[in-house]
Scaffold this motif. Structure first.
Motif, PDB file in Angstrom:
ATOM      1  N   ALA A 181     -19.282 -45.995  25.211  1.00  0.00           N
ATOM      2  CA  ALA A 181     -18.916 -46.234  23.815  1.00  0.00           C
ATOM      3  C   ALA A 181     -18.852 -44.921  23.036  1.00  0.00           C
ATOM      4  O   ALA A 181     -17.936 -44.698  22.234  1.00  0.00           O
ATOM      5  N   LEU A 182     -19.812 -44.027  23.279  1.00  0.00           N
ATOM      6  CA  LEU A 182     -19.853 -42.741  22.580  1.00  0.00           C
ATOM      7  C   LEU A 182     -18.689 -41.852  22.993  1.00  0.00           C
ATOM      8  O   LEU A 182     -18.101 -41.155  22.154  1.00  0.00           O
ATOM      9  N   ARG A 183     -18.345 -41.886  24.254  1.00  0.00           N
ATOM     10  CA  ARG A 183     -17.206 -41.099  24.734  1.00  0.00           C
ATOM     11  C   ARG A 183     -15.912 -41.558  24.076  1.00  0.00           C
ATOM     12  O   ARG A 183     -15.096 -40.743  23.653  1.00  0.00           O
ATOM     13  N   ALA A 184     -15.734 -42.868  23.968  1.00  0.00           N
ATOM     14  CA  ALA A 184     -14.533 -43.396  23.305  1.00  0.00           C
ATOM     15  C   ALA A 184     -14.494 -42.989  21.836  1.00  0.00           C
ATOM     16  O   ALA A 184     -13.431 -42.650  21.293  1.00  0.00           O
ATOM     17  N   GLU A 185     -15.670 -43.015  21.210  1.00  0.00           N
ATOM     18  CA  GLU A 185     -15.751 -42.626  19.793  1.00  0.00           C
ATOM     19  C   GLU A 185     -15.373 -41.157  19.605  1.00  0.00           C
ATOM     20  O   GLU A 185     -14.640 -40.796  18.676  1.00  0.00           O
ATOM     21  N   ILE A 186     -15.853 -40.284  20.498  1.00  0.00           N
ATOM     22  CA  ILE A 186     -15.562 -38.850  20.405  1.00  0.00           C
ATOM     23  C   ILE A 186     -14.072 -38.587  20.565  1.00  0.00           C
ATOM     24  O   ILE A 186     -13.494 -37.734  19.886  1.00  0.00           O
ATOM     25  N   ARG A 187     -13.429 -39.319  21.451  1.00  0.00           N
ATOM     26  CA  ARG A 187     -11.994 -39.115  21.696  1.00  0.00           C
ATOM     27  C   ARG A 187     -11.143 -39.366  20.448  1.00  0.00           C
ATOM     28  O   ARG A 187     -10.089 -38.767  20.276  1.00  0.00           O
ATOM     29  N   PHE A 188     -11.598 -40.267  19.607  1.00  0.00           N
ATOM     30  CA  PHE A 188     -10.799 -40.626  18.428  1.00  0.00           C
ATOM     31  C   PHE A 188     -11.187 -39.818  17.181  1.00  0.00           C
ATOM     32  O   PHE A 188     -10.601 -40.012  16.114  1.00  0.00           O
ATOM     33  N   ILE A 189     -12.198 -38.955  17.308  1.00  0.00           N
ATOM     34  CA  ILE A 189     -12.582 -38.124  16.160  1.00  0.00           C
ATOM     35  C   ILE A 189     -11.512 -37.062  15.905  1.00  0.00           C
ATOM     36  O   ILE A 189     -11.075 -36.363  16.827  1.00  0.00           O
ATOM     37  N   LYS A 190     -11.085 -36.929  14.675  1.00  0.00           N
ATOM     38  CA  LYS A 190     -10.171 -35.868  14.255  1.00  0.00           C
ATOM     39  C   LYS A 190     -10.698 -35.271  12.958  1.00  0.00           C
ATOM     40  O   LYS A 190     -11.100 -36.010  12.054  1.00  0.00           O
ATOM     41  N   PRO A 191     -10.709 -33.957  12.844  1.00  0.00           N
ATOM     42  CA  PRO A 191     -10.325 -32.956  13.847  1.00  0.00           C
ATOM     43  C   PRO A 191     -11.407 -32.786  14.902  1.00  0.00           C
ATOM     44  O   PRO A 191     -12.519 -33.258  14.746  1.00  0.00           O
ATOM     45  N   LYS A 192     -11.063 -32.087  15.986  1.00  0.00           N
ATOM     46  CA  LYS A 192     -11.985 -31.883  17.099  1.00  0.00           C
ATOM     47  C   LYS A 192     -12.883 -30.670  16.851  1.00  0.00           C
ATOM     48  O   LYS A 192     -13.107 -29.841  17.727  1.00  0.00           O
ATOM     49  N   TYR A 193     -13.414 -30.574  15.679  1.00  0.00           N
ATOM     50  CA  TYR A 193     -14.348 -29.509  15.341  1.00  0.00           C
ATOM     51  C   TYR A 193     -15.115 -29.955  14.098  1.00  0.00           C
ATOM     52  O   TYR A 193     -14.843 -31.011  13.526  1.00  0.00           O
ATOM     53  N   GLY A 194     -16.054 -29.137  13.701  1.00  0.00           N
ATOM     54  CA  GLY A 194     -16.852 -29.481  12.529  1.00  0.00           C
ATOM     55  C   GLY A 194     -18.183 -30.094  12.913  1.00  0.00           C
ATOM     56  O   GLY A 194     -18.444 -30.450  14.066  1.00  0.00           O
ATOM     57  N   SER A 195     -19.060 -30.243  11.914  1.00  0.00           N
ATOM     58  CA  SER A 195     -20.428 -30.717  12.159  1.00  0.00           C
ATOM     59  C   SER A 195     -20.475 -32.132  12.728  1.00  0.00           C
ATOM     60  O   SER A 195     -21.271 -32.433  13.617  1.00  0.00           O
ATOM     61  N   GLY A 196     -19.616 -33.029  12.206  1.00  0.00           N
ATOM     62  CA  GLY A 196     -19.616 -34.415  12.699  1.00  0.00           C
ATOM     63  C   GLY A 196     -19.239 -34.498  14.155  1.00  0.00           C
ATOM     64  O   GLY A 196     -19.896 -35.185  14.949  1.00  0.00           O
ATOM     65  N   TYR A 197     -18.197 -33.780  14.525  1.00  0.00           N
ATOM     66  CA  TYR A 197     -17.729 -33.759  15.910  1.00  0.00           C
ATOM     67  C   TYR A 197     -18.786 -33.134  16.825  1.00  0.00           C
ATOM     68  O   TYR A 197     -19.130 -33.682  17.874  1.00  0.00           O
ATOM     69  N   ASN A 198     -19.312 -31.978  16.414  1.00  0.00           N
ATOM     70  CA  ASN A 198     -20.306 -31.271  17.224  1.00  0.00           C
ATOM     71  C   ASN A 198     -21.571 -32.099  17.417  1.00  0.00           C
ATOM     72  O   ASN A 198     -22.205 -32.078  18.478  1.00  0.00           O
ATOM     73  N   TYR A 205     -23.972 -36.867  22.991  1.00  0.00           N
ATOM     74  CA  TYR A 205     -23.454 -37.292  24.288  1.00  0.00           C
ATOM     75  C   TYR A 205     -24.083 -36.464  25.414  1.00  0.00           C
ATOM     76  O   TYR A 205     -24.534 -37.008  26.429  1.00  0.00           O
ATOM     77  N   ASN A 206     -24.112 -35.142  25.237  1.00  0.00           N
ATOM     78  CA  ASN A 206     -24.656 -34.265  26.271  1.00  0.00           C
ATOM     79  C   ASN A 206     -26.145 -34.520  26.503  1.00  0.00           C
ATOM     80  O   ASN A 206     -26.629 -34.460  27.640  1.00  0.00           O
ATOM     81  N   ASN A 207     -26.883 -34.803  25.436  1.00  0.00           N
ATOM     82  CA  ASN A 207     -28.313 -35.117  25.576  1.00  0.00           C
ATOM     83  C   ASN A 207     -28.509 -36.409  26.367  1.00  0.00           C
ATOM     84  O   ASN A 207     -29.413 -36.518  27.202  1.00  0.00           O
ATOM     85  N   LEU A 208     -27.661 -37.406  26.083  1.00  0.00           N
ATOM     86  CA  LEU A 208     -27.748 -38.673  26.804  1.00  0.00           C
ATOM     87  C   LEU A 208     -27.383 -38.491  28.273  1.00  0.00           C
ATOM     88  O   LEU A 208     -27.972 -39.134  29.152  1.00  0.00           O
ATOM     89  N   ILE A 209     -26.404 -37.617  28.544  1.00  0.00           N
ATOM     90  CA  ILE A 209     -26.024 -37.333  29.932  1.00  0.00           C
ATOM     91  C   ILE A 209     -27.208 -36.730  30.686  1.00  0.00           C
ATOM     92  O   ILE A 209     -27.490 -37.096  31.831  1.00  0.00           O
ATOM     93  N   SER A 210     -27.934 -35.822  30.050  1.00  0.00           N
ATOM     94  CA  SER A 210     -29.103 -35.217  30.687  1.00  0.00           C
ATOM     95  C   SER A 210     -30.163 -36.269  30.978  1.00  0.00           C
ATOM     96  O   SER A 210     -30.773 -36.298  32.054  1.00  0.00           O
ATOM     97  N   GLN A 211     -30.372 -37.158  30.011  1.00  0.00           N
ATOM     98  CA  GLN A 211     -31.341 -38.250  30.182  1.00  0.00           C
ATOM     99  C   GLN A 211     -30.905 -39.182  31.310  1.00  0.00           C
ATOM    100  O   GLN A 211     -31.713 -39.612  32.136  1.00  0.00           O
ATOM    101  N   TYR A 212     -29.615 -39.472  31.348  1.00  0.00           N
ATOM    102  CA  TYR A 212     -29.028 -40.361  32.358  1.00  0.00           C
ATOM    103  C   TYR A 212     -29.201 -39.780  33.762  1.00  0.00           C
ATOM    104  O   TYR A 212     -29.655 -40.459  34.687  1.00  0.00           O
ATOM    105  N   ASN A 213     -28.875 -38.493  33.919  1.00  0.00           N
ATOM    106  CA  ASN A 213     -28.983 -37.846  35.228  1.00  0.00           C
ATOM    107  C   ASN A 213     -30.434 -37.771  35.694  1.00  0.00           C
ATOM    108  O   ASN A 213     -30.735 -37.942  36.874  1.00  0.00           O
ATOM    109  N   ALA A 214     -31.348 -37.487  34.757  1.00  0.00           N
ATOM    110  CA  ALA A 214     -32.767 -37.426  35.109  1.00  0.00           C
ATOM    111  C   ALA A 214     -33.271 -38.787  35.577  1.00  0.00           C
ATOM    112  O   ALA A 214     -34.065 -38.888  36.526  1.00  0.00           O
ATOM    113  N   LEU A 215     -32.805 -39.844  34.921  1.00  0.00           N
ATOM    114  CA  LEU A 215     -33.209 -41.201  35.293  1.00  0.00           C
ATOM    115  C   LEU A 215     -32.653 -41.590  36.657  1.00  0.00           C
ATOM    116  O   LEU A 215     -33.327 -42.241  37.460  1.00  0.00           O
TER     117      LEU A 215
END
Length: 293
Positions: free
Chosen positions: A234-251, A257-267
């Protein structure tokens, strides 16, 4: 000439930069597609199955007395004693009397008289395994010997079983550790006779069982992995539709997403370790269950 060359280079640079700006969103999306790729759950984790013990039931064809004694008397203690005498004679350890196996044998012999059948399965389809489960006897393997007739005494009865290959195999089975017996005199097929039942067992406790807390932890991890998968998609889909692809909201979304990926891989890594631990214990249990001496 030099001015024309410079102008050409300048115009080329403008076109190049313009094309980059024109296709900027496409380039960002391509990068995002590559960098935000959800890891695939390994099959052995997603489809985790615990191997079950294949319980062994040995039930040779029931034995009928070839000769009927004029006087016959059978006892539980005597049948157990002579059974263990035969085991000791051939170098096997004595069986320990187990009350649950005694109760199973009692229920079996009473049911055969009540419903007038002589077989390992009752007319209702109840066998030794069902009796064990209903009486709380947890086992790896069990055996059942049946006998019908007026055997002179306990020694003659046990010898009759020993003379029958299937019953002998049960009596001399080196994996069995426990025994239960029932003998009863009653009316069968219109005449007074004895029915005898032997139950042999290798209890579940004979082998070290896998730690159930590990299996519970694996199941909890799997549930958490599935929930993280849904959140990441769901988060990946949300990021894809964010415009512009920069700024505080996008980052912020990308960092989440990256934090969740780390948690996911550790699990995933933790769950794989737990599964290997549990499967190793299952393997040891299976080896014990199929090769107890």
């Amino acid at each position: 000439m030099k001015k024309s060359k410079r102008l050409f280079v300048f115009l080329g640079s403008i076109l190049f930069l313009g094309s980059i700006l024109f296709f900027w969103n496409d380039l960002v999306n391509i990068y995002l597609e590559l960098s935000l790729k959800l890891p695939r759950v390994e099959k052995e984790i997603a489809e985790f199955l615990i191997e079950e013990i294949e319980k062994q039931i040995l039930t040779p064809p029931p034995l009928r007395a070839e000769k009927e004694a004029l006087e016959s008397f059978l006892t539980r203690a005597g049948v157990i004693q002579w059974t263990n005498s035969q085991r000791e004679k051939y170098g096997f350890s004595s069986l320990i009397e187990n009350e649950k196996l005694n109760i199973m044998a009692e229920l079996k012999v009473q049911d055969m008289f009540k419903n007038q059948y002589f077989a390992h399965y009752s007319p209702a389809g109840i066998g030794a395994k069902d009796l064990a489960e209903s009486n709380g006897y947890e086992f790896i393997s069990i055996g059942e010997n049946l006998a019908l007739g007026n055997f002179q005494n306990d020694e003659i009865l046990v010898q009759g079983w020993m003379d029958s290959p299937g019953h002998r195999e049960n009596i001399l089975n080196e994996s069995y550790q426990e025994i239960g017996v029932a003998v009863l005199k009653g009316i069968f097929d219109g005449k007074s006779t004895w029915l005898a039942v032997q139950h042999f067992g290798l209890p579940l406790s004979a082998c070290p069982q896998p730690d159930k807390t590990i299996a519970i932890k694996i199941e909890l991890n799997q549930n958490e992995i599935e929930e993280l998968q849904k959140t990441l998609k769901a988060l990946r889909a949300e990021i894809r539709f964010i415009k512009p692809k920069y700024g505080s909201g996008y980052n912020q979304k990308v960092e989440q997403y990256n934090n969740l990926i780390s948690q996911y891989n550790a699990l995933l890594e933790e769950t794989e370790i737990l599964i290997n631990q549990y499967n190793n214990r299952i393997k040891l249990f299976n080896e014990c269950a199929t090769g107890v001496k």
